[in-house]
Write a protein that holds these residues in place. Structure first.
Motif, PDB file in Angstrom:
ATOM      1  N   GLY A 204       0.829  -1.209   0.000  1.00 15.95           N
ATOM      2  CA  GLY A 204       0.000   0.000   0.000  1.00 15.95           C
ATOM      3  C   GLY A 204       0.863   1.259   0.000  1.00 15.95           C
ATOM      4  N   ARG A 206       3.889   1.504  -1.091  1.00 19.33           N
ATOM      5  CA  ARG A 206       4.494   1.589  -2.424  1.00 19.33           C
ATOM      6  C   ARG A 206       3.530   2.270  -3.396  1.00 19.33           C
ATOM      7  NH1 ARG A 206       4.560  -3.873  -5.644  1.00 19.33           N
ATOM      8  NH2 ARG A 206       2.425  -3.207  -5.951  1.00 19.33           N
ATOM      9  N   GLU A 207       2.247   1.910  -3.292  1.00 18.44           N
ATOM     10  CA  GLU A 207       1.251   2.458  -4.213  1.00 18.44           C
ATOM     11  C   GLU A 207       0.956   3.926  -3.921  1.00 18.44           C
ATOM     12  OE1 GLU A 207      -0.209   1.137  -6.873  1.00 18.44           O
ATOM     13  OE2 GLU A 207       1.157  -0.546  -6.628  1.00 18.44           O
ATOM     14  N   ASN A 208       0.814   4.279  -2.649  1.00 18.13           N
ATOM     15  CA  ASN A 208       0.472   5.654  -2.297  1.00 18.13           C
ATOM     16  C   ASN A 208       0.792   5.880  -0.830  1.00 18.13           C
ATOM     17  OD1 ASN A 208      -0.716   8.121  -1.735  1.00 18.13           O
ATOM     18  ND2 ASN A 208      -2.453   7.767  -3.088  1.00 18.13           N
ATOM     19  N   LEU A 210       1.008   8.676   0.923  1.00 20.34           N
ATOM     20  CA  LEU A 210       0.149   9.610   1.650  1.00 20.34           C
ATOM     21  C   LEU A 210      -1.136   8.921   2.092  1.00 20.34           C
ATOM     22  CD1 LEU A 210      -0.542  12.413   2.696  1.00 20.34           C
ATOM     23  CD2 LEU A 210      -1.442  12.977   0.433  1.00 20.34           C
ATOM     24  N   ARG A 211      -1.701   8.104   1.206  1.00 14.75           N
ATOM     25  CA  ARG A 211      -2.946   7.423   1.555  1.00 14.75           C
ATOM     26  C   ARG A 211      -2.724   6.486   2.743  1.00 14.75           C
ATOM     27  NH1 ARG A 211      -7.288   7.889   3.267  1.00 14.75           N
ATOM     28  NH2 ARG A 211      -8.034   9.130   1.532  1.00 14.75           N
TER      29      ARG A 211
END
Lengths: 350, 244
Positions: A204, A206-208, A210-211
């Motif tokens: 997660g 890695r993907e984003n 900040l999120r």
């Protein structure tokens, strides 16, 4: 995630592990001893590739100096095995030294919020510092305990011995078994790790990032965790490497090796574990084969392969095969995609 | 500025909150109070400072001066994960989702932050159904339409079961139908959580609003119901003049 769904997600990992086990027990009967010794080195490098596949492919951390932890593990093993007069605790020391160093370096990088590009620069620089530093330790005054560091000549590594008998060294064939078992265990461990809550949060991040933070995950801790674990795995590779080769030299820290590790993962495919392992074996044998001829320059061919992959197969071997397999399986029914999605996730976890 | 006495517990409070970028005072000495169970909309023309104010609340920006308290905890200068860790659900202006992962995985990662494995799985299923994402639950979020991605992000907020929800333009880029459903969902969330919504879409604000805070040039110009603000001469001049 409950245990049955963990098993289901890990099925491809277990299948590849089984193939590995079969190979492990048949290879010594089929192949010549020379090939087996060579294979041990390739296996050690595959463990290194696996560790980068974890930290870069799943953690999203471009560690250009994964080889630093590999080399550090090899040096820590060799030095402590000489001092302890046995290899068992030396393996543990190797893993601990590499992990502890990664934790320290990672603390400053992740808690200092260093951006992705500089992460690569810093890790590569650290690797090259090790290279220059250890090269200059040829004098007799550079020694740790009984172990002379040996400068650019390196140190002869004591071979592995049985845990209960420090006098009985393993034969090359037995070292091969140990190496193969270590690779399989590390692979299954990584395959399991990425299905855990920790592993999924790392993906997660890695993907984003900040999120992930907005969901309440402290991304710095997760990055530090996966970075440290991957360093420990690289150190296991280092231990196997100096056993396969018989010595460890500062050349392990040079730019060529640092870049080669990245190439294995690019060719094998980020986001998979088996891809980089397969690519390591493939490229290792290609390099060996090229070493036996003088028509083409070795590095030129490697360079062409890298350019080919970056331009034509940017995702790498394993993800491309998975995509192709997926596309073949469901050419018509685009509406019903539930099952195939899961297969894709599983495939990506292999 | 109308300030009513309210006995409900204070959820969010800022005192003298300022955020300066060089010489620009994006947020200037803002005193803001949000009470329990309240649904508050922040409106204002572009550059009024509402998004900057929002980013200060969520920890994405560290304010130049002033303090923020969320349910009594001082959060001035906290990291976003610390703010979220209090039980605050946050949706940003540009959808922040895990693009390479499935809809379910996105929502699961939110639910799992607060619950054990079993509860997280069932909560994920519930949330997917509640947001009517069932048909696309295994699809990769990066390939979805903008409105759907907004819903996935709302799903992540809902799945965490927060007691305070901060939404920055939740209806941006949505169709009329989607906007209506979002408004409905926000009212549902409001049954259990206090909410702050930053929004441009006046129609959407009329659908959900109770109390509205109007920002202008980094300050709070007025705080009242939408009807009262629509009727106010000053407010119409700074914001509604061109539209109302």
């Amino acid at each position: 995630m409950n245990s049955s769904s963990t098993l289901r997600t890990m099925r491809p990992v277990l299948i590849f592990a089984l193939i590995g086990v079969i190979f492990m027990f048949t290879a010594p009967y089929v192949l010549q001893l020379f090939t087996i010794i060579n294979l041990t080195t390739a296996i050690a490098l595959a463990v290194l590739a696996l560790s980068l596949a974890l930290v870069w492919g799943y953690g999203g951390i471009l560690c250009f100096g994964q080889v630093a932890f590999f080399g550090l593990g090899a040096y820590a093993y060799t030095i402590s095995a000489i001092n302890f007069g046995g290899s068992t605790w030396a393996i543990l020391v190797a893993i601990l030294v590499a992990s502890a160093f990664a934790a320290l370096l990672g603390y400053f990088m992740f808690f200092g919020r260093v951006s992705d590009v500089y992460l690569g620069v810093i890790t590569l620089t650290v690797t090259l510092i090790f290279f220059s530093l250890i090269r200059r330790t040829s004098g007799p005054e550079y020694k740790i305990g009984n172990a002379l560091l040996g400068g650019f000549n390196g140190i002869t590594s004591p071979p592995l011995n049985l845990p209960w008998n420090t006098g009985s060294f393993l034969f090359p064939e037995q070292v091969f078994y140990v190496a193969m078992a270590a690779l399989i265990l590390c692979y299954v461990f990584c395959g399991w790790l990425v299905t855990t809550h920790f592993g999924r949060v790392c993906v997660g991040i890695r993907e984003n990032e900040l999120r992930a933070e907005l969901l309440g995950y402290d991304s710095r801790l997760y990055k530090l965790g996966i970075f440290t674990i991957a360093a420990g795995i690289a150190a296991i590779g280092g231990v196997l490497f100096c056993n396969g080769v018989g010595r460890i030299t500062p050349d392990v820290f040079n730019l060529y090796n640092a870049a080669l590790t990245i190439i294995w993962v690019i060719v094998g495919g980020r986001g998979t574990l088996i891809g980089p392992i397969a690519a390591t074996f493939g490229l290792f044998y290609l390099t060996s084969a090229l070493g036996g001829q003088t028509i083409f320059n070795n590095n030129l061919v490697l360079g062409i392969i890298l350019i080919f992959f970056v331009l034509i197969v940017p995702k790498g071997i394993a993800p491309t095969i998975i995509d192709w397999y997926e596309a073949r399986r469901k050419p018509k029914k685009r509406g019903r995609r539930r099952g195939s999605r899961r297969r894709m996730r599983e495939g990506a976890d292999a | 500025m109308s300030r009513r006495r309210d006995r409900r517990p204070v959820i969010v409070e800022t005192r003298g909150l300022s955020m300066h970028f060089g010489g620009v005072r994006a947020v200037d000495q803002v005193d803001f109070t949000l009470y329990d169970n309240e649904l508050r909309c922040l409106i204002g023309p572009n550059g009024a400072g509402k998004s900057t104010f929002f980013k200060c609340l969520t920890g994405q920006l560290v304010p130049t001066a002033g303090e923020i308290k969320i349910r009594g905890d001082e959060t001035t200068g906290s990291e976003p994960h610390e703010v979220a860790g209090l039980g605050v659900g946050i949706k940003t202006q540009v959808p922040n989702v895990f693009d390479g992962l499935s809809v379910e995985e996105n929502i699961w990662l939110s639910a799992r932050r607060w619950h054990g494995a079993r509860r997280a799985s069932s909560l994920t299923t519930e949330t997917v159904e509640r947001l009517r994402l069932g048909d696309i639950r295994r699809d990769i979020v990066g390939r979805l339409a903008h409105g759907q991605r907004q819903w996935v992000e709302l799903g992540m907020v809902v799945a965490a079961e927060p007691w305070l929800v901060l939404l920055d333009e939740p209806a941006a880029g949505m169709t009329h139908e989607e906007t209506a459903r979002t408004a409905e969902l926000i009212r549902e969330i409001n049954e259990r959580a206090a909410i702050i919504v930053v929004e441009h879409d006046m129609q959407f604000i009329r659908m959900i609003s109770q109390q509205v805070t109007l920002f202008h040039e980094g300050r709070i110009l007025m705080e009242d119901t939408m009807e009262a603000i629509s009727a106010d001469k000053r407010a119409r001049e700074v914001y509604l003049g061109s539209q109302a």
